[in-house]
Design a protein around this motif. Structure first.
Motif, PDB file in Angstrom:
ATOM      1  N   LEU A 311       0.832  -1.141   0.155  1.00 32.24           N
ATOM      2  CA  LEU A 311       0.121   0.123   0.066  1.00 32.24           C
ATOM      3  C   LEU A 311       0.982   1.380   0.006  1.00 32.24           C
ATOM      4  O   LEU A 311       0.614   2.258  -0.636  1.00 32.24           O
ATOM      5  N   ASP A 312       1.905   1.434   0.806  1.00 31.86           N
ATOM      6  CA  ASP A 312       2.968   2.539   0.752  1.00 31.86           C
ATOM      7  C   ASP A 312       3.654   2.529  -0.547  1.00 31.86           C
ATOM      8  O   ASP A 312       3.742   3.744  -0.994  1.00 31.86           O
ATOM      9  N   GLU A 313       3.676   1.358  -1.249  1.00 33.00           N
ATOM     10  CA  GLU A 313       4.444   1.372  -2.652  1.00 33.00           C
ATOM     11  C   GLU A 313       3.391   2.237  -3.739  1.00 33.00           C
ATOM     12  O   GLU A 313       3.820   2.928  -4.383  1.00 33.00           O
ATOM     13  N   THR A 314       2.120   1.760  -3.400  1.00 40.62           N
ATOM     14  CA  THR A 314       1.098   2.359  -4.317  1.00 40.62           C
ATOM     15  C   THR A 314       1.084   3.714  -4.169  1.00 40.62           C
ATOM     16  O   THR A 314       0.857   4.687  -5.089  1.00 40.62           O
ATOM     17  N   LEU A 315       1.192   4.374  -2.793  1.00 42.47           N
ATOM     18  CA  LEU A 315       1.029   5.750  -2.424  1.00 42.47           C
ATOM     19  C   LEU A 315       2.295   6.630  -3.080  1.00 42.47           C
ATOM     20  O   LEU A 315       2.180   7.413  -3.704  1.00 42.47           O
ATOM     21  N   ILE A 316       3.298   5.736  -3.149  1.00 39.39           N
ATOM     22  CA  ILE A 316       4.715   6.507  -3.860  1.00 39.39           C
ATOM     23  C   ILE A 316       4.521   6.408  -5.342  1.00 39.39           C
ATOM     24  O   ILE A 316       4.597   7.610  -5.855  1.00 39.39           O
ATOM     25  N   ARG A 317       3.947   5.446  -5.888  1.00 41.44           N
ATOM     26  CA  ARG A 317       3.986   5.366  -7.353  1.00 41.44           C
ATOM     27  C   ARG A 317       2.644   6.373  -7.878  1.00 41.44           C
ATOM     28  O   ARG A 317       2.957   6.951  -8.940  1.00 41.44           O
ATOM     29  N   TRP A 318       1.627   6.345  -7.350  1.00 37.51           N
ATOM     30  CA  TRP A 318       0.474   6.876  -7.903  1.00 37.51           C
ATOM     31  C   TRP A 318      -0.458   7.867  -6.915  1.00 37.51           C
ATOM     32  O   TRP A 318      -1.439   8.728  -7.225  1.00 37.51           O
ATOM     33  N   GLY A 319       0.149   8.256  -5.854  1.00 35.63           N
ATOM     34  CA  GLY A 319      -0.312   8.981  -4.900  1.00 35.63           C
ATOM     35  C   GLY A 319      -0.818  10.212  -5.026  1.00 35.63           C
ATOM     36  O   GLY A 319      -1.719  10.899  -4.850  1.00 35.63           O
ATOM     37  N   GLU A 320       0.213  11.113  -5.696  1.00 33.11           N
ATOM     38  CA  GLU A 320      -0.081  12.486  -6.217  1.00 33.11           C
ATOM     39  C   GLU A 320      -1.217  12.413  -7.397  1.00 33.11           C
ATOM     40  O   GLU A 320      -1.538  13.683  -7.308  1.00 33.11           O
ATOM     41  N   ASP A 321      -1.268  11.485  -8.097  1.00 32.53           N
ATOM     42  CA  ASP A 321      -2.158  11.648  -9.400  1.00 32.53           C
ATOM     43  C   ASP A 321      -3.789  10.900  -9.105  1.00 32.53           C
ATOM     44  O   ASP A 321      -4.691  11.413  -9.679  1.00 32.53           O
ATOM     45  N   VAL A 322      -3.731  10.040  -8.145  1.00 32.61           N
ATOM     46  CA  VAL A 322      -5.005   9.259  -8.333  1.00 32.61           C
ATOM     47  C   VAL A 322      -6.323  10.272  -7.810  1.00 32.61           C
ATOM     48  O   VAL A 322      -6.201  10.936  -6.984  1.00 32.61           O
ATOM     49  N   GLU A 323      -7.252   9.963  -8.489  1.00 28.10           N
ATOM     50  CA  GLU A 323      -8.568  10.712  -8.113  1.00 28.10           C
ATOM     51  C   GLU A 323      -9.626   9.855  -7.675  1.00 28.10           C
ATOM     52  O   GLU A 323     -10.532  10.236  -7.111  1.00 28.10           O
ATOM     53  N   VAL A 324      -9.736   8.484  -7.933  1.00 26.74           N
ATOM     54  CA  VAL A 324     -10.568   7.496  -7.428  1.00 26.74           C
ATOM     55  C   VAL A 324      -9.726   6.288  -7.465  1.00 26.74           C
ATOM     56  O   VAL A 324      -9.097   5.791  -7.881  1.00 26.74           O
ATOM     57  N   HIS A 325     -10.428   5.539  -6.066  1.00 28.70           N
ATOM     58  CA  HIS A 325     -10.140   4.250  -5.567  1.00 28.70           C
ATOM     59  C   HIS A 325     -11.190   3.416  -5.932  1.00 28.70           C
ATOM     60  O   HIS A 325     -12.176   3.711  -5.319  1.00 28.70           O
ATOM     61  N   TYR A 326     -11.280   2.260  -6.562  1.00 31.43           N
ATOM     62  CA  TYR A 326     -12.565   1.469  -6.780  1.00 31.43           C
ATOM     63  C   TYR A 326     -11.973  -0.138  -6.244  1.00 31.43           C
ATOM     64  O   TYR A 326     -10.915  -0.453  -6.627  1.00 31.43           O
ATOM     65  N   GLY A 327     -12.782  -0.795  -5.704  1.00 32.47           N
ATOM     66  CA  GLY A 327     -12.499  -1.990  -4.908  1.00 32.47           C
ATOM     67  C   GLY A 327     -13.235  -3.339  -5.570  1.00 32.47           C
ATOM     68  O   GLY A 327     -14.397  -2.839  -6.325  1.00 32.47           O
ATOM     69  N   PRO A 328     -12.653  -4.369  -5.525  1.00 30.03           N
ATOM     70  CA  PRO A 328     -13.646  -5.462  -6.001  1.00 30.03           C
ATOM     71  C   PRO A 328     -14.645  -5.760  -5.007  1.00 30.03           C
ATOM     72  O   PRO A 328     -15.438  -6.738  -5.220  1.00 30.03           O
ATOM     73  N   GLU A 337      -7.419  13.747  -2.014  1.00 27.43           N
ATOM     74  CA  GLU A 337      -7.020  13.883  -0.477  1.00 27.43           C
ATOM     75  C   GLU A 337      -7.541  12.734   0.222  1.00 27.43           C
ATOM     76  O   GLU A 337      -6.879  12.172   1.042  1.00 27.43           O
ATOM     77  N   ASN A 338      -9.124  12.308  -0.088  1.00 27.14           N
ATOM     78  CA  ASN A 338      -9.773  11.236   0.648  1.00 27.14           C
ATOM     79  C   ASN A 338      -9.166   9.692   0.168  1.00 27.14           C
ATOM     80  O   ASN A 338      -8.888   8.976   0.929  1.00 27.14           O
ATOM     81  N   VAL A 339      -8.705   9.701  -0.937  1.00 24.10           N
ATOM     82  CA  VAL A 339      -8.194   8.219  -1.383  1.00 24.10           C
ATOM     83  C   VAL A 339      -6.709   8.230  -0.651  1.00 24.10           C
ATOM     84  O   VAL A 339      -6.529   7.069  -0.044  1.00 24.10           O
ATOM     85  N   VAL A 340      -5.942   9.129  -0.688  1.00 25.30           N
ATOM     86  CA  VAL A 340      -4.618   9.031   0.041  1.00 25.30           C
ATOM     87  C   VAL A 340      -4.746   8.931   1.403  1.00 25.30           C
ATOM     88  O   VAL A 340      -4.188   8.002   1.983  1.00 25.30           O
ATOM     89  N   ALA A 341      -5.799   9.441   1.978  1.00 30.85           N
ATOM     90  CA  ALA A 341      -5.945   9.457   3.714  1.00 30.85           C
ATOM     91  C   ALA A 341      -6.443   7.772   3.836  1.00 30.85           C
ATOM     92  O   ALA A 341      -6.053   7.279   4.782  1.00 30.85           O
ATOM     93  N   PHE A 342      -7.397   7.501   2.878  1.00 32.08           N
ATOM     94  CA  PHE A 342      -7.929   6.090   2.990  1.00 32.08           C
ATOM     95  C   PHE A 342      -6.708   5.084   2.990  1.00 32.08           C
ATOM     96  O   PHE A 342      -6.511   4.159   3.853  1.00 32.08           O
ATOM     97  N   LEU A 343      -6.029   5.101   1.955  1.00 33.91           N
ATOM     98  CA  LEU A 343      -4.889   4.145   1.748  1.00 33.91           C
ATOM     99  C   LEU A 343      -3.715   4.249   2.793  1.00 33.91           C
ATOM    100  O   LEU A 343      -3.206   3.297   3.364  1.00 33.91           O
TER     101      LEU A 343
END
Length: 635
Positions: A311-328, A337-343
């Motif tokens: 999860l931390d590696e994901t934040l490093i790679r895409w945390g600045e750009d992500v606008e939505v997180h969807y799950g299975p 801001e919400n996605v980063v706080a969630f992760l």
């Protein structure tokens, strides 16, 4: 059928008091789960055979304005109010989800549809795609399927979405984490080789045998649990493996970038980034729930540290750009801001569990002692998405011990314990039935249900025909179940109460070892599956040697032998085989797994046999058939 009993005054008070631990005033999830709603399913959804595969009316008692009943933990009730919102949702432009217990994500790329996870069942997948096409008017073809991980509720619907012939021809790729061999072995091995035990345990943990009411199943935490009827699992092996972080694929005209995250929520798992729409999924490594480090239904223990690491590696790679997180499972999170706080919060939760469990282990605490004292910091534990709707803090702490230190808890008295029924008989002989029975009654009268279950357990396991003891223990299990925030704990306790009162019933259990998944097994795994059916003591003195030739596009010779109670197999034929059989894989699988029906299998088209066919009779004599309804709450 015995009716459930109502919550006791003690249970009602426990559940009322529990509400103060939760952020009940935070109602944001209710708006988020409705966001982008396009259409729902009919209340009663049927497959082509007319079988009901989903019945939302069964959950009508869970309404938005109803307070938690006395028989339900208020946190679980709130989650159930939220999670029952199902149907087709538009997440962002180019991204849709059909939300059920397991979501089907539809990426509407310029040149075709890319499906991320296919849901639990062929029938549900077909209904989901029909709903999507009807409501959106979208007629684009499916150009790719992606499995995020190796669990059956994420690949089981694949044949309701694509045709296997299109995969075999290379027209439609199936992308998945890990090598093809590894994905197949983990996906099929987990759900088939241990499938009989897992399916029975799943009946308890997912409350499959309970009525849908406030004294029974109240959703399954990550899904409503109204779509598990007449489940038809399918499987198509992946064709396009992702084995390294940073790999990309162009699918339907858009870029899909992958973060390979093995040994997390599943043995093979990956996160997916779609830069064109700034959309991310961390598969089941990030949910609106604490997940399991050790599943109670039964699977390999997971690595809590890896959850946090990836999860931390994901934040490093895409945390600045992500606008939505969807799950299975569950609903998306919108806004950077919400996605980063969630992760970040999910990352910290898993690392806290890992680190604190091992801190206490190094101080000499046993798993149970540590589980009783570890509490999440309020900044983590008060977040609704960190609550216990799939995993539970208590068993996750113990799971970290198991992962890092093994099954022994460090207490010398537990390394070679008596069998539970022997231990129970000794206690009954020592203490006396009447005294234990009275202790159980007194504990129930005082609302001390954990102790009541333990005291009465000796009576039930010493004499499973002791109806009075079983009825009392059922009462204690029931009240304990009503108090649980973790739906799997609730399911276990309430199912135990039901079976103590009624005995083991045969309806309602999900079979993860479907014919489709068995036939998809690599041949070595097929022999492994046959091997766990061998009754070792009965086979100790047999000598069975059979050559198998699996016919098809590529003929595959194998030899199998049973000697000293063990079934082994290897590629190639043996010169000293007593029997040689040849035929298509389905027929040989039937012969191998049900040798008692050898004559029927050998009569199928394309089958040949040369040599001593009585070898199959000897194999049948030492092959066990598994009882899918074995006892759990009694010996």
């Amino acid at each position: 059928m015995a009716e459930p009993k109502q919550a006791s005054g003690f249970t009602a008070e426990v559940n009322r008091a529990a509400a103060s631990r939760y952020a009940m005033e935070d109602r944001a999830d209710f708006a988020d789960t409705d966001r982008g709603f396009l259409a729902g399913f009919p209340d009663e959804l049927r497959n082509k055979n007319g079988d009901v595969i989903r019945d939302a009316k069964l959950l009508d008692y869970i309404t938005d304005d109803a307070p938690a009943p006395d028989s339900v933990n208020p946190s679980l009730w709130r989650q159930s109010q939220v999670i029952k919102r199902e149907g087709l949702f538009k997440v962002v432009d180019g991204l849709y989800q059909v939300r059920l217990a397991a979501n089907i994500t539809i990426v509407d790329a310029p040149d075709g549809l890319v499906i991320i996870d296919t849901g639990l069942s062929v029938d549900l997948a077909e209904a989901s795609m029909e709903l999507f096409r009807r409501e959106t008017g979208n007629t684009k073809p499916v150009v790719a399927v992606i499995y995020t991980h190796t669990h059956f509720d994420h690949y089981g619907g694949v044949k309701g979405i694509i045709d296997e012939a299109d995969v075999l021809s290379g027209k439609i790729p199936v992308v998945a984490p890990g090598t093809i061999e590894s994905f197949n072995k983990h996906a099929i091995g987990e759900n088939v080789i241990t499938g009989n035990a897992m399916s029975r345990r799943m009946a308890y943990t997912f409350a499959l045998l309970l009525p849908k009411c406030d004294c029974g199943i109240v959703t399954v935490g990550l899904g409503a649990g109204d779509d598990g009827m007449h489940t038809n699992l399918s499987y198509i092996p992946p064709t396009d493996p992702v084995t390294k972080t940073g790999e990309t694929r162009t699918l339907g005209g858009w870029t899909f970038e992958f973060l390979y995250a093995p040994d997390t929520e599943a043995p093979e798992e990956m996160h997916i980034w779609i830069p064109e729409i700034k959309a991310l999924t961390c598969a089941e490594n990030a949910n609106h729930s604490m997940h399991n480090i050790q599943t109670i239904r039964g699977a390999r223990t997971r690595d809590a540290r890896n959850f946090a690491r990836y999860l931390d590696e994901t934040l490093i790679r895409w945390g600045e750009d992500v606008e939505v997180h969807y799950g299975p499972h569950t609903w998306p999170v919108w806004g950077n801001e919400n996605v980063v706080a969630f992760l970040e919060s999910q990352r910290d939760m898993y690392k806290y569990i890992h680190d604190q469990a091992l801190r206490l282990a190094n101080q000499g605490l046993t798993p149970l002692e540590a589980a009783e004292v570890v509490e999440l910091p309020e900044a983590i534990g008060k977040k609704w998405f960190n609550r216990y709707y799939h995993g539970g803090l208590h068993h996750n702490v113990r799971a970290v011990f198991h992962k890092e230190l093994g099954f022994w808890d460090g207490d010398p008295s537990t390394i070679l314990p008596l069998l539970p029924q022997d231990n129970a008989r000794r206690h009954v002989d020592l203490i006396g039935r009447d005294k234990l029975l009275q202790e159980g009654r007194d504990a129930i009268a005082a609302g001390d249900y954990r102790w009541a279950v333990q005291a009465l357990h000796h009576l039930v396991f010493a004499d499973p025909d002791d109806t009075e003891a079983k009825e009392l223990q059922a009462d204690a299990y029931e009240q304990l179940g009503y108090q649980q925030e973790v739906p799997q704990y609730r399911g276990i306790f309430l199912t135990a109460a039901k079976e103590l009162r009624e005995g083991v019933r045969t309806e309602g259990q999900l079979n993860t070892g479907s014919l489709d998944t068995i036939l998809a097994m690599p041949i070595d795994l097929l022999f492994d599956f046959a091997a766990v059916h061998i009754n070792g003591p009965a086979a100790a003195d047999v000598d069975i040697r059979v050559n198998f030739t699996f016919t098809g596009p590529a003929e595959q010779p194998w030899t199998m032998w049973v000697h000293h109670g063990v079934l082994n197999a290897r590629p190639g034929h043996a010169a000293d085989a007593q029997l040689s059989v040849s035929g298509p894989k389905p027929a040989l699988a039937a012969l191998l797994l049900k040798p008692a029906a050898a004559a029927e299998a050998l009569a199928q088209q394309g089958m040949t046999a040369e040599g001593d066919v009585t070898a199959l009779d000897r194999l049948a004599e030492v092959t066990d058939a598994f009882d899918p309804h074995f006892n759990i709450s009694v010996p």
